[in-house]
Design a protein around this motif. Sequence first.
Motif, PDB file in Angstrom:
ATOM      1  N   VAL A  10       0.348  -2.504   8.150  1.00 61.55           N
ATOM      2  CA  VAL A  10      -0.001  -2.482   6.720  1.00 61.55           C
ATOM      3  C   VAL A  10      -1.401  -1.909   6.532  1.00 61.55           C
ATOM      4  O   VAL A  10      -1.632  -1.091   5.624  1.00 61.55           O
ATOM      5  CB  VAL A  10       0.123  -3.895   6.095  1.00 61.55           C
ATOM      6  CG1 VAL A  10      -0.503  -3.940   4.707  1.00 61.55           C
ATOM      7  CG2 VAL A  10       1.582  -4.332   6.036  1.00 61.55           C
ATOM      8  N   CYS A  14      -2.314   1.401   4.420  1.00 63.66           N
ATOM      9  CA  CYS A  14      -3.310   1.412   3.335  1.00 63.66           C
ATOM     10  C   CYS A  14      -4.356   2.500   3.550  1.00 63.66           C
ATOM     11  O   CYS A  14      -4.757   3.176   2.602  1.00 63.66           O
ATOM     12  CB  CYS A  14      -3.976   0.045   3.217  1.00 63.66           C
ATOM     13  SG  CYS A  14      -2.870  -1.249   2.630  1.00 63.66           S
ATOM     14  N   LEU A  50       6.088   2.591   0.636  1.00 63.54           N
ATOM     15  CA  LEU A  50       6.123   1.269   1.259  1.00 63.54           C
ATOM     16  C   LEU A  50       7.559   0.884   1.615  1.00 63.54           C
ATOM     17  O   LEU A  50       7.832   0.395   2.717  1.00 63.54           O
ATOM     18  CB  LEU A  50       5.517   0.255   0.290  1.00 63.54           C
ATOM     19  CG  LEU A  50       5.119  -1.111   0.798  1.00 63.54           C
ATOM     20  CD1 LEU A  50       3.979  -0.999   1.792  1.00 63.54           C
ATOM     21  CD2 LEU A  50       4.707  -1.991  -0.364  1.00 63.54           C
ATOM     22  N   PHE A  54       8.537   0.640   5.670  1.00 58.33           N
ATOM     23  CA  PHE A  54       8.834  -0.683   6.212  1.00 58.33           C
ATOM     24  C   PHE A  54      10.301  -1.074   6.055  1.00 58.33           C
ATOM     25  O   PHE A  54      10.668  -2.228   6.308  1.00 58.33           O
ATOM     26  CB  PHE A  54       7.910  -1.731   5.576  1.00 58.33           C
ATOM     27  CG  PHE A  54       6.467  -1.512   5.965  1.00 58.33           C
ATOM     28  CD1 PHE A  54       5.989  -1.945   7.191  1.00 58.33           C
ATOM     29  CD2 PHE A  54       5.605  -0.838   5.118  1.00 58.33           C
ATOM     30  CE1 PHE A  54       4.674  -1.727   7.558  1.00 58.33           C
ATOM     31  CE2 PHE A  54       4.276  -0.617   5.476  1.00 58.33           C
ATOM     32  CZ  PHE A  54       3.810  -1.058   6.703  1.00 58.33           C
ATOM     33  N   PRO A  71      -4.061  -5.879   1.258  1.00 57.66           N
ATOM     34  CA  PRO A  71      -3.132  -5.712   2.380  1.00 57.66           C
ATOM     35  C   PRO A  71      -2.414  -7.023   2.726  1.00 57.66           C
ATOM     36  O   PRO A  71      -1.241  -7.022   3.087  1.00 57.66           O
ATOM     37  CB  PRO A  71      -4.038  -5.267   3.534  1.00 57.66           C
ATOM     38  CG  PRO A  71      -5.153  -4.552   2.848  1.00 57.66           C
ATOM     39  CD  PRO A  71      -5.392  -5.350   1.588  1.00 57.66           C
ATOM     40  N   ILE A  74       0.488  -7.392   0.434  1.00 60.45           N
ATOM     41  CA  ILE A  74       1.545  -6.451   0.833  1.00 60.45           C
ATOM     42  C   ILE A  74       2.284  -7.014   2.046  1.00 60.45           C
ATOM     43  O   ILE A  74       3.519  -7.020   2.084  1.00 60.45           O
ATOM     44  CB  ILE A  74       0.959  -5.050   1.151  1.00 60.45           C
ATOM     45  CG1 ILE A  74       0.370  -4.424  -0.104  1.00 60.45           C
ATOM     46  CG2 ILE A  74       2.018  -4.164   1.771  1.00 60.45           C
ATOM     47  CD1 ILE A  74      -0.464  -3.179   0.157  1.00 60.45           C
ATOM     48  N   CYS A  75       1.553  -7.500   3.026  1.00 58.15           N
ATOM     49  CA  CYS A  75       2.140  -8.040   4.246  1.00 58.15           C
ATOM     50  C   CYS A  75       3.031  -9.252   3.935  1.00 58.15           C
ATOM     51  O   CYS A  75       4.148  -9.371   4.462  1.00 58.15           O
ATOM     52  CB  CYS A  75       1.034  -8.428   5.220  1.00 58.15           C
ATOM     53  SG  CYS A  75       1.610  -8.803   6.876  1.00 58.15           S
ATOM     54  N   ILE A  78       6.253  -7.948   2.359  1.00 55.04           N
ATOM     55  CA  ILE A  78       7.137  -7.325   3.365  1.00 55.04           C
ATOM     56  C   ILE A  78       7.818  -8.405   4.193  1.00 55.04           C
ATOM     57  O   ILE A  78       9.027  -8.351   4.439  1.00 55.04           O
ATOM     58  CB  ILE A  78       6.356  -6.362   4.268  1.00 55.04           C
ATOM     59  CG1 ILE A  78       5.889  -5.148   3.459  1.00 55.04           C
ATOM     60  CG2 ILE A  78       7.216  -5.914   5.458  1.00 55.04           C
ATOM     61  CD1 ILE A  78       4.886  -4.266   4.204  1.00 55.04           C
TER      62      ILE A  78
END
Length: 82
Positions: A10, A14, A50, A54, A71, A74-75, A78
């Motif tokens: 991630v 970014c 994204l 992923f 981030p 985002i992580c 995901i």
Amino acid sequence: MKNISLMDSVLEFCKKYIAKDLNATIHPETKLIESFPLDSLNSIEILVLLETEFSITIDDDDLNIDLLETPNKICTYITSKL
């Protein structure tokens, strides 16, 4: 951080697509929206990237710039889709 390799991916994502600088310093809690100017079109492009990068599908209700806040956020998103 639960999954260090995912976070590393991630962070690299970014740097590549949001900062557009592989040498940028980005940490899990970096405020991406404040640090790197994103307009609405850039945001949508990044969300699509994204999904591709992923292998996830972002729900229509989640398609907004807030997903790109940090981030870490985002992580977490995901991880919830895997």
